[in-house]
Design an enzyme around this catalytic site. Sequence first.
Site, PDB file in Angstrom:
ATOM      1  N   LYS A  97     -46.879 -20.397 -31.114  1.00 55.89           N
ATOM      2  CA  LYS A  97     -48.175 -20.458 -31.784  1.00 55.89           C
ATOM      3  C   LYS A  97     -48.050 -19.932 -33.204  1.00 55.89           C
ATOM      4  O   LYS A  97     -47.845 -18.746 -33.419  1.00 55.89           O
ATOM      5  CB  LYS A  97     -49.236 -19.642 -31.054  1.00 55.89           C
ATOM      6  CG  LYS A  97     -50.622 -19.867 -31.666  1.00 55.89           C
ATOM      7  CD  LYS A  97     -51.619 -18.783 -31.348  1.00 55.89           C
ATOM      8  CE  LYS A  97     -51.636 -17.651 -32.334  1.00 55.89           C
ATOM      9  NZ  LYS A  97     -52.239 -17.956 -33.651  1.00 55.89           N
ATOM     10  N   GLU A 118     -42.258  -7.233 -33.039  1.00 55.26           N
ATOM     11  CA  GLU A 118     -41.990  -6.830 -34.429  1.00 55.26           C
ATOM     12  C   GLU A 118     -43.338  -6.560 -35.066  1.00 55.26           C
ATOM     13  O   GLU A 118     -44.094  -7.494 -35.342  1.00 55.26           O
ATOM     14  CB  GLU A 118     -41.285  -7.967 -35.194  1.00 55.26           C
ATOM     15  CG  GLU A 118     -39.912  -8.316 -34.674  1.00 55.26           C
ATOM     16  CD  GLU A 118     -38.859  -7.297 -35.044  1.00 55.26           C
ATOM     17  OE1 GLU A 118     -39.166  -6.345 -35.796  1.00 55.26           O
ATOM     18  OE2 GLU A 118     -37.726  -7.447 -34.579  1.00 55.26           O
ATOM     19  N   CYS A 130     -44.089  -6.831 -43.488  1.00 58.89           N
ATOM     20  CA  CYS A 130     -44.162  -5.666 -42.610  1.00 58.89           C
ATOM     21  C   CYS A 130     -43.186  -4.579 -43.036  1.00 58.89           C
ATOM     22  O   CYS A 130     -43.428  -3.403 -42.827  1.00 58.89           O
ATOM     23  CB  CYS A 130     -43.928  -6.062 -41.160  1.00 58.89           C
ATOM     24  SG  CYS A 130     -42.461  -7.059 -40.931  1.00 58.89           S
ATOM     25  N   GLU A 181     -51.136   0.652 -42.873  1.00 62.30           N
ATOM     26  CA  GLU A 181     -50.514  -0.494 -43.513  1.00 62.30           C
ATOM     27  C   GLU A 181     -51.596  -1.284 -44.249  1.00 62.30           C
ATOM     28  O   GLU A 181     -52.620  -1.647 -43.664  1.00 62.30           O
ATOM     29  CB  GLU A 181     -49.858  -1.375 -42.440  1.00 62.30           C
ATOM     30  CG  GLU A 181     -49.018  -2.485 -43.015  1.00 62.30           C
ATOM     31  CD  GLU A 181     -48.339  -3.315 -41.923  1.00 62.30           C
ATOM     32  OE1 GLU A 181     -48.966  -3.547 -40.876  1.00 62.30           O
ATOM     33  OE2 GLU A 181     -47.189  -3.719 -42.143  1.00 62.30           O
TER      34      GLU A 181
END
Lengths: 294, 478
Positions: B184, B258, B292, B389
């Site tokens: 996806k 991840e 990331c 983040e």
Amino acid sequence: MSDRLSVFKTYKLYVGGKFPRSESGRVYEVTDSKGNWLANAPQSSRKDARDAVVAARKAFGGWAGATAYNRGQILYRIAEMLEGRKAQFVREVADAEGLSKSKAADQVDAAIDRWVWYAGWTDKIAQVIGGANPVAGPYFNLSSPEPTGVVVVLAPQESSFLGLVSVVAPVIATGNTAIVIASEKSPLPALSLGEVLATSDLPGGVVNVLSGRTAEIAAPLAAHQDVNAIDLAGADDVLAKELEIAAADNLKRVLRPQPVDYATVPGIDRMTAFLETKTVWHPTGSLGASGSSY
Amino acid sequence: MASAFEYAPAPESRSVVDIAPSYGLFIDGEFTEAADGKVFKTVSPSTEEVLSEIAQAGEADVDRAVRAARKAFEKWSALPGSERAKYLFRIARIIQERSRELAVLETLDNGKPIKETRDADLPLVAAHFFYYAGWADKLDHAGFGANPRPLGVAGQVIPWNFPLLMLAWKIAPALATGNTVVLKPAETTPLSALFFADICRQAGLPKGVVNILPGYGDTGAALVAHPDVNKVAFTGSTAVGKQIARTVAGTSKKLTLELGGKGANIVFDDAPIDQAVEGIVNGIFFNQGQVCCAGSRLLVQESIQDELMDSLKRRLSTLRLGDPLDKNTDIGAINSEEQLARITSLVEQGEAEGAERWSPACELPSSGYWFAPTLFTNVTQAHTIARDEIFGPVLSVLTFRTPDEAVAKANNSQYGLSAGIWTEKGSRILAVANKLRAGVIWSNTFNKFDPTSPFGGYKESGFGREGGRHGLEAYLDV
């Protein structure tokens, strides 16, 4: 002359290199396979579990930072100490698991040999699973395994000593520190192992042994934010699922329960399950790119 | 800073890519509509132009794709590794042949500069397929014992920041090891994955081996929860990663994650300043900081703070923000309106908490989603912008005095994905790298990737590694 009255042992937890009773003051009755009373084992509480995390965290830096050679020496020392106290463990394993003396002796021998096997791994695992990567560019990089941190181990319920050693040794061989929840029904060999660890040059806190109700002790540990990983070997399916869900909260590494024949020589997966891979990059410069030499 | 010479526009041509007005789901080798007929639009973040209308996979579609993958698994896993290798080599070659087309497509759909899709994403995408192609017939030698077996059907969910590269990271090792795939892509960047479906067709890949299901989070959730999926691989936010970990708890599904990061980029007083500045810029402004492993926390030794900040600000003033298709563009568009709102709100929070905000003079285009390169000074570890983040072009600057303090501050994070170290002293590099709790550490460089090199995080940055020999483990029964 009447028979000599034997001296009973008060079994205690092993936390931070010391032998406390449970903070809760509780004990539970441990019986042999025929239901005869063997001893009262400490029934650890949530507070004992949290104390064990503090001890394991405190010990982590030193143990992870020790040389692999040094860790190997200490693991081998554990085997040496066990060898000398074999008779005690044979008796405890025979009582715990309802085995004949000779069958119990086989279990203890195998457990001692397992310490020796893992002692030899401490300074080899990095070479086997790490290495230099052939990067397409003027860089050098190296992947090396590092311990995950504080690992909670639910020791197998049935194999009170060989199973226990088979799940604890790989965790600490690679530099993790451990909180071990002993087999609920048969905790005595695990509690005695604490006495051996205390006299094997193993720094206090590297292994912490708790006895009591597995589900009760494991629940706060699976949810504990300062625990990095959990080995669910001693959990049934229902408990394992519940603990795995709790462990997701800080993304603990989880080793699910699986059928294991503890009598056979293990692979390295119980070590790799609690290792992280760190890849460090550095430029090399592009020597010789324009015909230069150095 | 006014310059004597301005750059002339140097736009890459759009004509190399032909985007259809609509795309279906790719299931069992065919493009097909969603069972419930749902569609969504994908827009170009730099212009808000609608690029195409995409079928949106629902639960029934997930089920159909998993069944197709299961059926294909039987034959695919039974192929000799050398044959699977050749399919992957074909795919790698076709990606190279079509890389200009794919680079333009990716820039249109994602908003990142063509310079990056052309020079970073696409070469790495091809390299990943080449690298894992070569493993397919050598799995006995990968260090997992003889004859390691594939797991079955892999359900893979990938993010929008590197749409095609994340696809390559997921699909290449999965196919090399004999698994089949239902993937996806993210709802804002489905196009390159659908073009990849066409590459599978060109390569003659057997039907059902790769299935692509565009959709939103609920599509991903249905895929992760599907009882016949054997392996789940996810790249994305830590919050969603935790949800997935809960979903697969108590099942036999193997999981790799991840997740997010808050990378520390540590600059010591003996660092080569100009190189460090380039590394800092690359670390946080590459892909608009939507990375990331971005070096979003700059830790600078106090004694060189002023000098470094002057150089850094001067350098930021030369960054060119604008049309991502322009080859001179350094900073492109933010991927979506939603992401822009998140960045904006975190930056406002940074100001509200007392950090000092700075951006170079920078004109933002009138349409599309844009955010000027931003840095914050006077940041402490307690500030939200030092902990959370941001996933945008926003750098938080903190200082330290001793190496121990640098390590302590760097490790003071729930995350542990990446870190950078800048110093000329080799022993310091090694000592600090040793103490940092992060999966990837760049010393005197930043944001370097290679298919041979394991990538992944410590702590709440997830578990498992992608890339290298380690990346195979996630797809084998070991």
